[in-house]
Design a protein around this motif. Structure first.
Motif: not given
Length: 150
Positions: A24-38
């Motif tokens: 489950e942790l490996a699957h959650a880390q599959d996403f390319d998640r990046r910080y949001l900057y406005a």
């Protein structure tokens, strides 16, 4: 013999549980998640909400973010910098902050409805770019009185 069976069973159950947790942790880390900057390129103070997706959970709203004219920064909620999954639509609803001398402006759209405290906000899809820090960045501009778009 009985206690050996119990120990073996407990270890097997532990391995299965830990294996499922690691998957489950490996699957959650599959996403390319990046910080949001406005970036606000507006000459008026504004407030806005974001409707975003940062995990396997459904998209959700965070609000209210207050920006002074031309302010730029990463978005935080409860001390945690917000993230967005790359390639997933990102939405925003914004409005000028009611103040003397500030025209009433609202940026909305028909792309989705973001629910916040039992109020549905019509949000507009915002383009995101990857900035030099690797953050996903969006910029909004103040519209003229006849132009209500980003």
């Amino acid at each position: 013999m009985k206690s050996l069976f119990n120990i073996t069973s407990a270890m097997l159950i532990g391995f299965i549980f830990n294996g499922a947790l690691l998957m489950e942790l490996a699957h959650a880390q599959d996403f390319d998640r990046r910080y949001l900057y406005a970036n606000s390129r507006c000459k008026y103070p504004i407030r806005f909400l974001v409707y975003h997706k940062d995990s396997e959970n459904p998209q959700h709203a965070h609000a209210w973010y207050y920006f002074q004219p031309y302010e730029e920064k990463r978005l935080e909620a409860n001390g945690v910098v917000l993230r967005q999954i790359v390639g997933v639509p990102f939405y925003i609803y914004a409005e000028t902050v009611p103040k003397s001398g500030v025209p009433n402006r609202i940026w909305a759209g028909n792309d989705a409805i973001a629910d916040l405290n039992d109020v549905g906000y019509s949000v507009r899809k915002m383009p995101l770019i990857v900035n030099t820090k690797g953050d996903l960045e969006f910029t909004f501009y103040c519209p003229t009185p006849l132009q209500f778009s980003f």
